[in-house]
Design a protein around this motif. Structure first.
Motif, PDB file in Angstrom:
ATOM      1  N   ARG A 102       0.839  -1.205   0.000  1.00  0.00           N
ATOM      2  CA  ARG A 102       0.000   0.000   0.000  1.00  0.00           C
ATOM      3  C   ARG A 102       0.874   1.255   0.000  1.00  0.00           C
ATOM      4  NH1 ARG A 102      -4.476   2.819   0.640  1.00  0.00           N
ATOM      5  NH2 ARG A 102      -4.399   4.538   2.122  1.00  0.00           N
ATOM      6  N   SER A 121      -4.371  11.308  -4.630  1.00  0.00           N
ATOM      7  CA  SER A 121      -5.463  10.405  -4.255  1.00  0.00           C
ATOM      8  C   SER A 121      -5.140   8.982  -4.695  1.00  0.00           C
ATOM      9  CB  SER A 121      -6.782  10.874  -4.865  1.00  0.00           C
ATOM     10  OG  SER A 121      -6.682  10.848  -6.267  1.00  0.00           O
ATOM     11  N   ASP A 127      -7.241   5.100  -4.955  1.00  0.00           N
ATOM     12  CA  ASP A 127      -8.514   4.368  -4.843  1.00  0.00           C
ATOM     13  C   ASP A 127      -9.657   5.316  -4.480  1.00  0.00           C
ATOM     14  OD1 ASP A 127      -6.987   2.103  -5.303  1.00  0.00           O
ATOM     15  OD2 ASP A 127      -6.728   1.699  -3.145  1.00  0.00           O
ATOM     16  N   GLY A 128      -9.641   6.494  -5.092  1.00  0.00           N
ATOM     17  CA  GLY A 128     -10.752   7.437  -4.894  1.00  0.00           C
ATOM     18  C   GLY A 128     -10.707   8.196  -3.567  1.00  0.00           C
ATOM     19  N   ARG A 129      -9.598   8.026  -2.788  1.00  0.00           N
ATOM     20  CA  ARG A 129      -9.533   8.752  -1.507  1.00  0.00           C
ATOM     21  C   ARG A 129      -8.299   9.634  -1.454  1.00  0.00           C
ATOM     22  NH1 ARG A 129     -10.333   4.261   2.988  1.00  0.00           N
ATOM     23  NH2 ARG A 129      -9.912   6.018   4.357  1.00  0.00           N
ATOM     24  N   LEU A 130      -8.450  10.811  -0.846  1.00  0.00           N
ATOM     25  CA  LEU A 130      -7.307  11.727  -0.737  1.00  0.00           C
ATOM     26  C   LEU A 130      -6.282  11.167   0.259  1.00  0.00           C
ATOM     27  CD1 LEU A 130      -8.625  15.400  -0.674  1.00  0.00           C
ATOM     28  CD2 LEU A 130      -7.251  14.261  -2.424  1.00  0.00           C
ATOM     29  N   ILE A 131      -5.008  11.341  -0.086  1.00  0.00           N
ATOM     30  CA  ILE A 131      -3.938  10.877   0.801  1.00  0.00           C
ATOM     31  C   ILE A 131      -3.322  12.096   1.480  1.00  0.00           C
ATOM     32  CG2 ILE A 131      -1.688   9.699   0.875  1.00  0.00           C
ATOM     33  CD1 ILE A 131      -3.820   7.811   0.003  1.00  0.00           C
ATOM     34  N   ASP A 132      -3.256  12.086   2.794  1.00  0.00           N
ATOM     35  CA  ASP A 132      -2.683  13.257   3.476  1.00  0.00           C
ATOM     36  C   ASP A 132      -1.150  13.119   3.589  1.00  0.00           C
ATOM     37  OD1 ASP A 132      -2.211  11.471   5.526  1.00  0.00           O
ATOM     38  OD2 ASP A 132      -3.932  12.100   6.705  1.00  0.00           O
ATOM     39  N   SER A 142       0.367  10.376   5.841  1.00  0.00           N
ATOM     40  CA  SER A 142       0.384   9.032   5.239  1.00  0.00           C
ATOM     41  C   SER A 142       1.545   8.913   4.254  1.00  0.00           C
ATOM     42  CB  SER A 142      -0.917   8.751   4.499  1.00  0.00           C
ATOM     43  OG  SER A 142      -2.002   8.944   5.343  1.00  0.00           O
TER      44      SER A 142
END
Ligand code: GLV
Ligand code: MG
Length: 327
Positions: free
Chosen positions: A278, A298, A300-305, A308
């Motif tokens: 991941r 992003s 898988d459709g999610r924002l990465i901060d 992370s």
């Protein structure tokens, strides 16, 4: 982020740290060929008082004669309250050559303890013209050390890691223990009764506070937090459970007081494959966002901060180090 930047110490793999008594030179070759990331040769509690000088001589000889390969090599000196300690530092540095990487300081109580060792190491290094700078490992294993842990963690640029020495810590705090690093039958929570009136009793982790406190102090100062011994080496499942708890809290490694615990520590403290996968995906997504001039990353459709992303970088770097080592 704070304006205060936490500078990371020299990065080293520290999943397993094998303890080897300096008075048992017959174990040195085996330790050198083991899969341990770090080996510490002990001059302190594993060595009887009448064998301290002999153990010191064994270690100095082994620093020259044994092929330690890519091992990170440490020597645990005696405590600052003994008359052995100054000679441990001076003889090992003056006579041991360049191979040694770290000096481990037991029963650290105050920041001044670290300062004192740093001063001795600095003088001895300069006197012999040593080119490789020795790092320090501090064992937190007394109530005083735990009370002063933040100041200790900040005490020297040579410091690389904090270790939780559960055996001496239990003695110092007068904790009731049955087994080094293990649970205690009296430390549990009695649940509510079910319909039949039965109440579950669930054991708690006696060492939770101490390990979590050490992790915070270490991480706040860029140091590696390392969990100490698990005494019952005939209980691999107990060892793994203790190592898992420490890893979940943020520890990078755990001591092995027996060779059979090395593989267990390496396995538990190495990052899980799914997390590495991941993390690689996160870094790939970040590189793609950079190429396309996008600020937001992003996956898988999610924002990465950003937290992370930094965690992914650290995890991938560790996985790469492990891959390079091959065990
Ligand atoms: C290690 O030195 C310990 O006391 O647990
Ligand atoms: Mg100890």
């Amino acid at each position: 982020m704070s304006f205060t930047v936490v500078e990371p110490c020299t990065p080293r793999l520290n999943r397993s740290e094998l303890a080897v008594p300096g008075s048992s030179p017959n174990l040195f070759e085996k330790a050198a060929r083991s899969a341990a990331d770090v080996v510490f040769l002990d001059l302190e509690d594993a060595v009887a008082p009448d064998r301290k000088a002999e153990a010191r001589a064994n270690i100095i000889r082994a620093l020259h004669d044994v092929d330690w390969g890519d091992k990170v090599l440490s020597v645990r000196i005696n405590g600052l309250d003994t008359h052995y300690m100054y000679r441990d530092v001076i003889d090992v540095i003056e006579q041991g050559g360049e191979r040694l990487d770290l000096i481990m300081i037991p029963k650290v109580g105050t920041a001044a303890d670290i300062y004192a060792v740093d001063m001795l190491v600095t003088q001895a290094e300069a006197a012999v013209g040593r080119t490789k700078r020795i790092g320090l490992e501090a064992i937190i294993e007394t109530a005083l050390g735990m009370a002063n842990i933040d100041a200790i963690a900040a005490a020297s640029k040579r410091l690389e890691s904090l270790h939780f020495g559960v055996a001496d810590y239990a003695a110092s705090t007068r904790a009731r223990t049955t087994m080094i690093g293990g649970p205690h039958p009296d430390y549990g929570v009695l649940g509510f009764p079910d319909e039949a009136g039965k109440r579950d009793y669930v054991l708690g982790d006696v060492w939770h506070y101490a390990v979590a406190r050490m992790v915070v102090a270490a991480r706040a100062h860029g140091l590696r937090p390392v969990d100490g011994p698990f005494g019952d080496f005939s209980d691999p499942d107990g060892f793994k459970a203790a190592a898992h708890r420490a890893a979940v809290l943020g520890c990078e490694g755990k001591w092995a007081i027996h060779p059979s615990q090395i593989a267990l520590a390496n396995e538990v403290m190495g990052p899980p494959e799914v997390e590495v996968e991941r993390s690689r995906n996160i870094l790939a997504a970040m590189a793609e966002a950079e190429r396309e001039g996008r600020g937001a990353v992003s996956l898988d459709g999610r924002l990465i901060d950003y937290a992370s992303i930094r965690q992914a970088e650290a995890l991938v770097a560790k996985a790469d180090q492990i891959a390079a080592k091959g065990t």
